[in-house]
Design a protein around this motif. Structure first.
Motif, PDB file in Angstrom:
ATOM      1  N   ILE A 142    -107.544  31.160 -15.228  1.00 61.06           N
ATOM      2  CA  ILE A 142    -106.969  30.622 -14.055  1.00 61.06           C
ATOM      3  C   ILE A 142    -108.222  29.644 -13.467  1.00 61.06           C
ATOM      4  CG2 ILE A 142    -105.210  30.968 -12.628  1.00 61.06           C
ATOM      5  CD1 ILE A 142    -103.673  31.447 -14.973  1.00 61.06           C
ATOM      6  N   LYS A 143    -107.560  28.191 -12.730  1.00 61.06           N
ATOM      7  CA  LYS A 143    -108.852  28.055 -12.322  1.00 61.06           C
ATOM      8  C   LYS A 143    -108.514  28.035 -10.721  1.00 61.06           C
ATOM      9  CE  LYS A 143    -110.591  25.656 -16.285  1.00 61.06           C
ATOM     10  NZ  LYS A 143    -110.514  23.607 -16.776  1.00 61.06           N
ATOM     11  N   MET A 144    -109.162  28.006  -9.480  1.00 52.57           N
ATOM     12  CA  MET A 144    -108.314  28.200  -8.512  1.00 52.57           C
ATOM     13  C   MET A 144    -109.952  27.337  -7.923  1.00 52.57           C
ATOM     14  SD  MET A 144    -106.763  32.039  -7.959  1.00 52.57           S
ATOM     15  CE  MET A 144    -108.097  32.777  -8.804  1.00 52.57           C
ATOM     16  N   PRO A 145    -110.115  26.936  -6.342  1.00 54.76           N
ATOM     17  CA  PRO A 145    -111.352  26.814  -5.513  1.00 54.76           C
ATOM     18  C   PRO A 145    -112.562  27.299  -5.567  1.00 54.76           C
ATOM     19  CG  PRO A 145    -108.870  26.163  -4.798  1.00 54.76           C
ATOM     20  CD  PRO A 145    -108.481  26.832  -5.028  1.00 54.76           C
ATOM     21  N   ALA A 146    -112.987  27.118  -5.522  1.00 53.01           N
ATOM     22  CA  ALA A 146    -114.562  28.896  -5.495  1.00 53.01           C
ATOM     23  C   ALA A 146    -114.341  29.389  -4.118  1.00 53.01           C
ATOM     24  CB  ALA A 146    -115.751  27.707  -4.996  1.00 53.01           C
ATOM     25  N   GLY A 147    -114.863  30.445  -4.324  1.00 51.12           N
ATOM     26  CA  GLY A 147    -114.300  32.071  -3.857  1.00 51.12           C
ATOM     27  C   GLY A 147    -112.976  32.670  -3.745  1.00 51.12           C
ATOM     28  N   PHE A 148    -112.195  31.966  -4.464  1.00 52.16           N
ATOM     29  CA  PHE A 148    -110.915  32.804  -4.972  1.00 52.16           C
ATOM     30  C   PHE A 148    -110.841  34.114  -6.181  1.00 52.16           C
ATOM     31  CE2 PHE A 148    -109.442  29.472  -1.879  1.00 52.16           C
ATOM     32  CZ  PHE A 148    -108.585  30.296  -1.322  1.00 52.16           C
ATOM     33  N   LYS A 149    -110.318  34.311  -6.079  1.00 53.66           N
ATOM     34  CA  LYS A 149    -110.080  35.593  -6.832  1.00 53.66           C
ATOM     35  C   LYS A 149    -108.843  36.219  -7.129  1.00 53.66           C
ATOM     36  CE  LYS A 149    -112.315  40.254  -8.510  1.00 53.66           C
ATOM     37  NZ  LYS A 149    -112.744  41.189  -7.571  1.00 53.66           N
ATOM     38  N   ILE A 150    -108.063  36.121  -9.027  1.00 53.02           N
ATOM     39  CA  ILE A 150    -107.129  36.358  -9.599  1.00 53.02           C
ATOM     40  C   ILE A 150    -106.380  37.984  -9.570  1.00 53.02           C
ATOM     41  CG2 ILE A 150    -106.497  35.201 -11.525  1.00 53.02           C
ATOM     42  CD1 ILE A 150    -103.730  34.339 -10.187  1.00 53.02           C
ATOM     43  N   GLU A 151    -106.096  38.706  -9.340  1.00 52.45           N
ATOM     44  CA  GLU A 151    -105.956  39.931 -10.313  1.00 52.45           C
ATOM     45  C   GLU A 151    -104.261  40.705 -10.419  1.00 52.45           C
ATOM     46  OE1 GLU A 151    -110.076  42.698  -8.348  1.00 52.45           O
ATOM     47  OE2 GLU A 151    -108.440  41.281  -6.966  1.00 52.45           O
ATOM     48  N   LEU A 152    -105.010  41.021 -12.301  1.00 54.15           N
ATOM     49  CA  LEU A 152    -102.732  41.625 -11.955  1.00 54.15           C
ATOM     50  C   LEU A 152    -103.128  42.857 -10.885  1.00 54.15           C
ATOM     51  CD1 LEU A 152     -99.992  42.134 -14.047  1.00 54.15           C
ATOM     52  CD2 LEU A 152    -101.877  44.026 -14.663  1.00 54.15           C
ATOM     53  N   TYR A 153    -101.628  42.125 -10.423  1.00 56.63           N
ATOM     54  CA  TYR A 153    -101.466  43.286  -8.964  1.00 56.63           C
ATOM     55  C   TYR A 153    -100.450  44.825  -9.464  1.00 56.63           C
ATOM     56  CZ  TYR A 153     -99.566  45.165  -4.508  1.00 56.63           C
ATOM     57  OH  TYR A 153     -99.460  46.053  -3.131  1.00 56.63           O
ATOM     58  N   ALA A 154     -99.356  44.154 -10.664  1.00 59.41           N
ATOM     59  CA  ALA A 154     -98.736  45.532 -10.937  1.00 59.41           C
ATOM     60  C   ALA A 154     -97.675  44.705 -11.603  1.00 59.41           C
ATOM     61  CB  ALA A 154     -97.889  45.466  -9.858  1.00 59.41           C
ATOM     62  N   VAL A 155     -96.992  45.240 -13.037  1.00 58.76           N
ATOM     63  CA  VAL A 155     -96.746  44.892 -14.165  1.00 58.76           C
ATOM     64  C   VAL A 155     -94.957  45.291 -13.963  1.00 58.76           C
ATOM     65  CG1 VAL A 155     -95.460  45.019 -16.197  1.00 58.76           C
ATOM     66  CG2 VAL A 155     -98.732  45.960 -15.973  1.00 58.76           C
ATOM     67  N   VAL A 156     -94.658  43.780 -13.339  1.00 60.84           N
ATOM     68  CA  VAL A 156     -93.237  44.256 -13.256  1.00 60.84           C
ATOM     69  C   VAL A 156     -92.012  43.231 -13.859  1.00 60.84           C
ATOM     70  CG1 VAL A 156     -91.174  43.682 -10.827  1.00 60.84           C
ATOM     71  CG2 VAL A 156     -93.968  44.060 -11.067  1.00 60.84           C
ATOM     72  N   PRO A 157     -91.582  44.335 -14.706  1.00 61.71           N
ATOM     73  CA  PRO A 157     -90.697  43.111 -15.615  1.00 61.71           C
ATOM     74  C   PRO A 157     -89.622  42.608 -14.236  1.00 61.71           C
ATOM     75  CG  PRO A 157     -90.464  45.262 -16.382  1.00 61.71           C
ATOM     76  CD  PRO A 157     -91.255  45.242 -14.774  1.00 61.71           C
ATOM     77  N   ASP A 158     -89.722  40.841 -15.378  1.00 62.24           N
ATOM     78  CA  ASP A 158     -88.697  39.442 -14.874  1.00 62.24           C
ATOM     79  C   ASP A 158     -89.463  39.335 -13.576  1.00 62.24           C
ATOM     80  OD1 ASP A 158     -86.705  40.536 -17.048  1.00 62.24           O
ATOM     81  OD2 ASP A 158     -86.615  41.891 -16.764  1.00 62.24           O
ATOM     82  N   ALA A 159     -89.804  39.663 -12.853  1.00 59.03           N
ATOM     83  CA  ALA A 159     -90.337  39.519 -11.662  1.00 59.03           C
ATOM     84  C   ALA A 159     -90.132  38.278 -10.969  1.00 59.03           C
ATOM     85  CB  ALA A 159     -91.725  39.833 -11.390  1.00 59.03           C
ATOM     86  N   ARG A 160     -88.898  38.146 -10.137  1.00 64.64           N
ATOM     87  CA  ARG A 160     -88.853  36.611  -9.386  1.00 64.64           C
ATOM     88  C   ARG A 160     -89.600  36.723  -7.852  1.00 64.64           C
ATOM     89  NH1 ARG A 160     -86.971  32.321 -11.700  1.00 64.64           N
ATOM     90  NH2 ARG A 160     -85.346  31.797 -10.001  1.00 64.64           N
ATOM     91  N   HIS A 161     -88.431  36.774  -6.639  1.00 65.16           N
ATOM     92  CA  HIS A 161     -88.498  36.632  -5.209  1.00 65.16           C
ATOM     93  C   HIS A 161     -89.038  38.039  -4.774  1.00 65.16           C
ATOM     94  CE1 HIS A 161     -87.706  32.384  -5.880  1.00 65.16           C
ATOM     95  NE2 HIS A 161     -87.604  32.185  -5.155  1.00 65.16           N
TER      96      HIS A 161
END
Length: 418
Positions: free
Chosen positions: A62-81
């Motif tokens: 996953i590409k984002m602007p410099a300085g940002f980081k993405i991580e898995l927060y939770a496994v949640v089946p069918d996660a929507r809103h």
């Protein structure tokens, strides 16, 4: 083929008979009277192992602007809103199935420790849209009802929770208008303290014989009401299927995404981010398929019989703009303050897939809006989806959460730059 169809029919018939013999009880009346239902078990979702590791591996692309980081927060089946509790204890996650999930980061390391089903004694029907009031009341908009949970962040530890009708089953829309299509409701509490709910219309293009009914009840629009369900009115008209809205933190005005007409070609009509400045405004459907592109079904009408508000932003066709959130935190650089972070779910029938990313929309002092990609890479070089973002929410520390109903996950995006 006939044998397969016959076997399938028998399977569904058998399921129908089984359901008729053993209906799933709806314990709402007991919960509304603070009575125990006898439910004792939760469904817990494992947060470790190969499945979680596979999601983490996909996030490396996953590409984002410099300085940002993405991580898995939770496994949640069918996660929507998602709805983040005002106390910062639980994030409630809706689905298009029959579960609402309670996601808890107990040790506050910004990774969820526990994911379990919320209110397991209740029977849900497409509980896509959770939202919170500032004083901690959780509302969940289902396919055809709205319930309120006055102390959700307290009661969620138990299988039984205090729950009450806001809109009774069968009264959000006429029961004969229930559909399998465009049924994912979204709710938010507005600056006026009222509950705003989007009601997608079920067709690709609404047929003429449905327009009067839809205008009256708010299908293909947005309704608002007092939080006790009284004072219902249609607030917004001319929406095809909006699955994301929020209110500008400064002006208090409503902004929302809208999914536009299919089958007109790969590159038309555009998707929309809309800006509503007054009650009763109309946003074009079914006369317009998206932006200024007229629908084939209504092209013969020389004049559109309503005053149409054109979109504030036209997005790439068929990218499926869904959940959105105005950023109010302090973690991200200053130019993201009061910007919209929104999720593009990704196209389902475009020749070359587009979307599956998080967008950011900046709004200037005159209300002019520009949109650009913020986080992308969930479509690989083969055109295969590795994830499909649905919604964006904000934690108290200023990081944001992104839900993904394909991967069955929630991601956390934080900023570590200067």
């Amino acid at each position: 083929m006939k044998k397969i169809l016959l076997a399938t029919a028998c399977l569904f018939l058998g399921a129908g008979i089984a359901n008729a013999q053993a209906p799933v009880p709806d314990n709402l009346e007991k919960l509304s009277n603070f009575q125990s239902t006898g439910t004792t078990e939760f469904t817990f979702i494992d947060q470790t192992g190969e499945y979680a590791d596979g999601i983490k591996k996909n996030l490396e692309r996953i590409k984002m602007p410099a300085g940002f980081k993405i991580e898995l927060y939770a496994v949640v089946p069918d996660a929507r809103h998602m709805a983040v509790g005002p106390q910062g204890i639980v994030t409630f996650v809706g689905t298009r199935k029959d579960k609402v999930w309670a996601v808890t980061d107990r040790n506050k390391d910004r990774v969820a420790d526990e994911v379990k089903d919320f209110a397991p004694s209740l029977k849900f029907a497409i509980p896509n849209g959770p939202c919170f009031s500032k004083d901690g009341f959780l509302y969940i908009a289902e396919q055809n009802r709205v319930l309120v949970y006055p102390a959700a962040e307290f009661f969620y530890e138990s299988p039984d929770v205090a729950a009450f009708n806001v809109v009774k089953q069968g009264e959000l829309i006429p029961p004969e208008e229930e559909s399998y299509n465009h049924t994912a409701r979204v709710c938010k509490i507005g600056p006026d303290g009222k509950l705003y709910i989007s009601l997608g219309q079920p067709f690709n293009v609404s047929p003429p014989e449905k327009l009067d009914l839809y205008k009256k009840v708010g299908i293909g629009g947005m309704i608002r009401m007092n939080t006790d369900g009284t004072g219902r009115e249609v607030y917004t008209y001319g929406i095809r299927n909006s699955v994301g809205h929020d209110f500008h933190p400064v002006t208090g005005e409503l902004w929302f995404t809208d999914n536009q007409v299919d089958g007109m070609g790969d590159d038309i009509p555009p998707g929309e981010i809309n800006h509503q400045t007054a009650p009763g405004q109309h946003f074009g459907h079914p006369w317009y398929g998206g932006g200024s592109v007229r629908t084939k079904e209504y092209a013969e009408a020389a004049e559109v019989p309503v005053d149409v508000v054109m979109p504030a932003v036209e997005t790439v066709a068929h990218a499926a703009d869904l959940g959105m959130h105005f950023y109010t935190g302090d973690m991200f650089p200053a130019h993201y303050k009061n910007a919209i972070f929104s999720a593009q779910h990704g196209s389902w029938n475009r020749t070359t897939p587009v979307g599956a990313r998080v967008m950011v929309t900046h709004i200037d002092d005159e209300g002019n809006a520009t949109t650009e990609p913020f986080a992308e890479g969930w479509i690989d070089e083969n055109g295969e989806y590795l994830g499909r973002p649905v919604d964006v929410a904000e934690l108290r520390d200023g990081s944001i959460l992104v839900s993904d109903d394909l991967a069955g996950a929630i991601y956390r995006i934080s900023y570590e730059g200067n």
